[in-house]
Design an enzyme around this catalytic site. Sequence first.
Site, PDB file in Angstrom:
ATOM      1  N   CYS A   2      -9.585   2.375  16.644  1.00 32.88           N
ATOM      2  CA  CYS A   2     -10.604   3.371  17.079  1.00 32.88           C
ATOM      3  C   CYS A   2     -11.223   4.119  15.903  1.00 32.88           C
ATOM      4  CB  CYS A   2      -9.970   4.354  18.070  1.00 32.88           C
ATOM      5  SG  CYS A   2      -8.857   5.554  17.314  1.00 32.88           S
TER       6      CYS A   2
ATOM      7  N   TYR B 171       0.831  -1.214   0.000  1.00 30.90           N
ATOM      8  CA  TYR B 171       0.000   0.000   0.000  1.00 30.90           C
ATOM      9  C   TYR B 171       0.861   1.258   0.000  1.00 30.90           C
ATOM     10  CZ  TYR B 171      -4.544  -2.155   0.158  1.00 30.90           C
ATOM     11  OH  TYR B 171      -5.676  -2.832  -0.213  1.00 30.90           O
TER      12      TYR B 171
ATOM     13  N   HIS C 112     -14.833   2.969  -1.675  1.00 32.10           N
ATOM     14  CA  HIS C 112     -13.790   2.071  -1.170  1.00 32.10           C
ATOM     15  C   HIS C 112     -12.663   2.840  -0.496  1.00 32.10           C
ATOM     16  CE1 HIS C 112     -15.239  -1.145  -4.280  1.00 32.10           C
ATOM     17  NE2 HIS C 112     -16.084  -0.959  -3.284  1.00 32.10           N
TER      18      HIS C 112
ATOM     19  N   GLY D  10     -15.873   2.556 -16.583  1.00 34.45           N
ATOM     20  CA  GLY D  10     -14.601   1.967 -16.146  1.00 34.45           C
ATOM     21  C   GLY D  10     -14.715   0.985 -15.009  1.00 34.45           C
TER      22      GLY D  10
HETATM   23  N1  APR Z   1     -11.694   3.400 -20.076  1.00 31.70           N
HETATM   24  C1  APR Z   1     -12.828   2.832 -19.566  1.00 31.70           C
HETATM   25  N2  APR Z   1     -12.869   1.602 -19.014  1.00 31.70           N
HETATM   26  C2  APR Z   1     -11.702   0.914 -19.000  1.00 31.70           C
HETATM   27  C3  APR Z   1     -10.483   1.430 -19.507  1.00 31.70           C
HETATM   28  C4  APR Z   1     -10.519   2.725 -20.056  1.00 31.70           C
HETATM   29  N3  APR Z   1      -9.412   3.302 -20.587  1.00 31.70           N
HETATM   30  N4  APR Z   1      -9.513   0.483 -19.337  1.00 31.70           N
HETATM   31  C5  APR Z   1     -10.112  -0.578 -18.736  1.00 31.70           C
HETATM   32  N5  APR Z   1     -11.416  -0.324 -18.547  1.00 31.70           N
HETATM   33  C6  APR Z   1     -12.423  -1.168 -17.922  1.00 31.70           C
HETATM   34  C7  APR Z   1     -12.208  -2.645 -18.054  1.00 31.70           C
HETATM   35  O1  APR Z   1     -12.776  -3.132 -19.260  1.00 31.70           O
HETATM   36  C8  APR Z   1     -12.986  -3.174 -16.839  1.00 31.70           C
HETATM   37  O2  APR Z   1     -14.346  -3.396 -17.174  1.00 31.70           O
HETATM   38  O3  APR Z   1     -12.382  -0.897 -16.534  1.00 31.70           O
HETATM   39  C9  APR Z   1     -12.890  -2.029 -15.831  1.00 31.70           C
HETATM   40  C10 APR Z   1     -11.969  -2.320 -14.673  1.00 31.70           C
HETATM   41  O4  APR Z   1     -12.541  -3.388 -13.944  1.00 31.70           O
HETATM   42  P1  APR Z   1     -11.854  -3.806 -12.564  1.00 31.70           P
HETATM   43  O5  APR Z   1     -10.409  -3.923 -12.757  1.00 31.70           O
HETATM   44  O6  APR Z   1     -12.645  -4.960 -12.020  1.00 31.70           O
HETATM   45  O7  APR Z   1     -12.057  -2.513 -11.652  1.00 31.70           O
HETATM   46  P2  APR Z   1     -13.287  -2.116 -10.776  1.00 31.70           P
HETATM   47  O8  APR Z   1     -14.583  -2.463 -11.446  1.00 31.70           O
HETATM   48  O9  APR Z   1     -13.085  -0.692 -10.391  1.00 31.70           O
HETATM   49  O10 APR Z   1     -13.078  -3.046  -9.479  1.00 31.70           O
HETATM   50  C11 APR Z   1     -13.983  -2.847  -8.426  1.00 31.70           C
HETATM   51  O11 APR Z   1     -12.766  -4.437  -7.080  1.00 31.70           O
HETATM   52  O12 APR Z   1     -10.762  -5.257  -6.337  1.00 31.70           O
HETATM   53  C12 APR Z   1     -11.825  -4.463  -6.000  1.00 31.70           C
HETATM   54  O13 APR Z   1     -11.776  -2.686  -4.475  1.00 31.70           O
HETATM   55  C13 APR Z   1     -11.366  -3.054  -5.759  1.00 31.70           C
HETATM   56  O14 APR Z   1     -12.525  -1.003  -6.266  1.00 31.70           O
HETATM   57  C14 APR Z   1     -12.113  -2.244  -6.811  1.00 31.70           C
HETATM   58  C15 APR Z   1     -13.294  -3.143  -7.128  1.00 31.70           C
END
Ligand code: APR
Length: 247
Positions: A134, A67, A123, A191
């Site tokens: 705490c 992190y 998140h 995204g």
């Molecule tokens: N523009 C738009 N979308 C995009 C781009 C881009 N340039 N590049 C990738 N993507 C899309 C991918 O196709 C995918 O559908 O973004 C998405 C990313 O998906 P994840 O990696 O699963 O991310 P997210 O949905 O934010 O994950 C949710 O999972 O691991 C936990 O806490 C973590 O907040 C996160 C949560």
Amino acid sequence: MNEPIERAAAELADEPSVLVCAGSGLSAESGVPTFRGDDGMFRDPDIARLTHVQTFASDRKEMMRWYQERREKLDTLQPNPGHLALIELCRTGDYTIATQNVDHLLEAAADEVGYRPPIHHLHGSLLVVRCHKCGNAFEDLSLDLVKLPTCERCGGPLRPGVVWFGESLPADALQKSAEAAERADVCIVVGTSGLVHPAASLPQIADQRGATLIEINPNPTELSDICDIVIRGKSGEVLPALAEKIV
Ligand code: APR
């Protein structure tokens, strides 16, 4: 007029109430890796372990190293055209952003544009440090979590102010986002793979209330089937094109 982006612009034209549900894809063009997908962080099986609350007890130092490395990278990141265009769009109506992202790029874009819409971090945030015992929380990017610092108030262990698997989401952020989903005329899903709940249920709430759902994503997702308008593209390209038609 059948281009998805034209249809989306028409839905956003008359100052609707909009909930934006954002995921890691919105920050991808700023160089922040996504979690899933071909080049996602979860390619490394260790990352699923390093994002679970149990690991804070079993391997705190290794977890804090991962992190801290991400925290130290924040200063090098810049909002991309998608962040900036999204903030410009927020100026044109009653927009609320519910983001799953733990970076500060939406706030940085808001500072650059000079307009701050409501942004709810479902998140949490890498900028925040929180006491695991705490709950005392504060923004401090200078604190090195690898040194295993403790809370000044109670002596408990300090950790990043993010939500780990096995933990609940911040009640206030979730409630305000759910309220925005309930009243939304339009919900933009940008995204996100739509795999992680309760964040992924927000577009479903908006859909059930009759909102128009617009997906911006180069790939199909868990939510694509309930979206009325699907724009297959990168947010850094689609959002500016959309903003150009409305702002
Ligand atoms: N523009 C738009 N979308 C995009 C781009 C881009 N340039 N590049 C990738 N993507 C899309 C991918 O196709 C995918 O559908 O973004 C998405 C990313 O998906 P994840 O990696 O699963 O991310 P997210 O949905 O934010 O994950 C949710 O999972 O691991 C936990 O806490 C973590 O907040 C996160 C949560």
